[in-house]
Design a protein around this motif. Structure first.
Motif, PDB file in Angstrom:
ATOM      1  N   LEU A  98       0.834  -1.202   0.000  1.00 51.61           N
ATOM      2  CA  LEU A  98       0.000   0.000   0.000  1.00 51.61           C
ATOM      3  C   LEU A  98       0.874   1.259   0.000  1.00 51.61           C
ATOM      4  O   LEU A  98       0.617   2.205  -0.753  1.00 51.61           O
ATOM      5  N   CYS A  99       1.913   1.254   0.832  1.00 53.22           N
ATOM      6  CA  CYS A  99       2.809   2.414   0.898  1.00 53.22           C
ATOM      7  C   CYS A  99       3.549   2.613  -0.413  1.00 53.22           C
ATOM      8  O   CYS A  99       3.723   3.742  -0.875  1.00 53.22           O
ATOM      9  N   MET A 100       3.996   1.524  -1.028  1.00 56.14           N
ATOM     10  CA  MET A 100       4.703   1.619  -2.314  1.00 56.14           C
ATOM     11  C   MET A 100       3.777   2.128  -3.408  1.00 56.14           C
ATOM     12  O   MET A 100       4.169   2.946  -4.240  1.00 56.14           O
ATOM     13  N   PHE A 129      11.718   1.525 -12.003  1.00 56.04           N
ATOM     14  CA  PHE A 129      12.146   0.979 -10.712  1.00 56.04           C
ATOM     15  C   PHE A 129      11.008   1.018  -9.696  1.00 56.04           C
ATOM     16  O   PHE A 129      10.940   0.169  -8.806  1.00 56.04           O
ATOM     17  N   GLY A 130      10.106   1.985  -9.831  1.00 56.68           N
ATOM     18  CA  GLY A 130       8.931   2.034  -8.968  1.00 56.68           C
ATOM     19  C   GLY A 130       8.036   0.823  -9.161  1.00 56.68           C
ATOM     20  O   GLY A 130       7.539   0.234  -8.193  1.00 56.68           O
ATOM     21  N   VAL A 131       7.826   0.431 -10.419  1.00 54.18           N
ATOM     22  CA  VAL A 131       7.025  -0.769 -10.701  1.00 54.18           C
ATOM     23  C   VAL A 131       7.721  -2.008 -10.144  1.00 54.18           C
ATOM     24  O   VAL A 131       7.080  -2.875  -9.536  1.00 54.18           O
ATOM     25  N   LEU A 132       9.036  -2.092 -10.325  1.00 47.21           N
ATOM     26  CA  LEU A 132       9.783  -3.246  -9.808  1.00 47.21           C
ATOM     27  C   LEU A 132       9.674  -3.366  -8.293  1.00 47.21           C
ATOM     28  O   LEU A 132       9.505  -4.461  -7.751  1.00 47.21           O
ATOM     29  N   ILE A 133       9.752  -2.248  -7.600  1.00 46.41           N
ATOM     30  CA  ILE A 133       9.685  -2.302  -6.137  1.00 46.41           C
ATOM     31  C   ILE A 133       8.269  -2.640  -5.660  1.00 46.41           C
ATOM     32  O   ILE A 133       8.095  -3.288  -4.630  1.00 46.41           O
ATOM     33  N   ILE A 134       7.255  -2.249  -6.435  1.00 42.08           N
ATOM     34  CA  ILE A 134       5.880  -2.654  -6.105  1.00 42.08           C
ATOM     35  C   ILE A 134       5.744  -4.170  -6.264  1.00 42.08           C
ATOM     36  O   ILE A 134       5.123  -4.847  -5.435  1.00 42.08           O
ATOM     37  N   VAL A 135       6.346  -4.722  -7.326  1.00 39.48           N
ATOM     38  CA  VAL A 135       6.315  -6.175  -7.541  1.00 39.48           C
ATOM     39  C   VAL A 135       6.998  -6.901  -6.376  1.00 39.48           C
ATOM     40  O   VAL A 135       6.484  -7.901  -5.863  1.00 39.48           O
ATOM     41  N   VAL A 136       8.148  -6.378  -5.930  1.00 40.10           N
ATOM     42  CA  VAL A 136       8.855  -6.986  -4.794  1.00 40.10           C
ATOM     43  C   VAL A 136       7.998  -6.925  -3.534  1.00 40.10           C
ATOM     44  O   VAL A 136       7.900  -7.911  -2.793  1.00 40.10           O
TER      45      VAL A 136
END
Length: 198
Positions: A98-100, A129-136
């Protein structure tokens, strides 16, 4: 609107009548300030001054940093507040997606408001990189049993932390675009004596 000045070395902008002897941000003498005119419209500036994106980023980065640190602590020191840290880890993992997502959405709003486009290379990289960190963060959230997969949780959370660092570095580069300021220190002219050949 009050008259604004900007510190050439660090880019700090403030009202001229509040300027003291030194820059409040970098401490250099007031003589390094120059007149400044805000180029962002008042409506856009009002939205930017809410600082929604920086707040969302700091919150999500705190969770992203806590998860691997607490997991590592559990592996290295299993008797040190194990139960309490397990609760905090689960809490961080539950709120992280949610925060991401909030940081991603406010980043898009901030990018469009500040730059009027999401096409510049730095913004595009930040989005990737924002999308990647949401996936993580979603991968951590969807993994069920922390106890049985602690090493995997640790590995994935370190990947998320690395992505957060990369995003921070890209954001830092964008700050120099937002607040330009490169002060060229001029060398003092050395007076030379001309010798007269006799």
């Amino acid at each position: 609107m009050k008259e604004l000045v900007r510190c050439r070395p660090c880019g700090y902008v403030m009202e001229k009548d509040k300027l003291g002897d030194v820059c409040p941000a970098c401490g250099l003498p007031h003589k390094v300030f120059e007149p400044y005119r805000e180029k962002v419209s008042l409506n856009r500036l009002m939205l930017l001054n809410l600082d929604l994106h920086p707040i969302a980023i700091h919150l999500s980065q705190s969770f992203m940093a806590l998860i691997p640190l607490l997991l590592l602590n559990q592996l290295l020191f299993p008797n040190f507040y194990y139960t309490e840290s397990a609760v905090v880890i689960k809490f961080c993992i539950a709120l992280l997606p949610l925060c991401m997502l909030l940081a991603f959405i406010t980043g898009i709003i901030d990018g469009i408001t500040r730059f009027k486009s999401l096409k510049p290379p730095l913004l595009r990289n930040k989005l990737i990189f924002g999308v990647l960190i949401i996936v993580v963060s979603m991968a951590l959230f969807l993994m069920k049993n922390i106890e049985g997969q602690k090493v995997w949780f640790l590995l994935i959370s370190f990947i998320g932390l690395a992505l957060a660092v990369i995003l921070g570095l890209i954001g830092k580069r964008l700050l120099t675009v937002i607040l330009p300021g490169k002060y060229i220190f001029r060398k003092a002219k050395v007076k030379t004596k001309q010798t007269i050949d006799s």
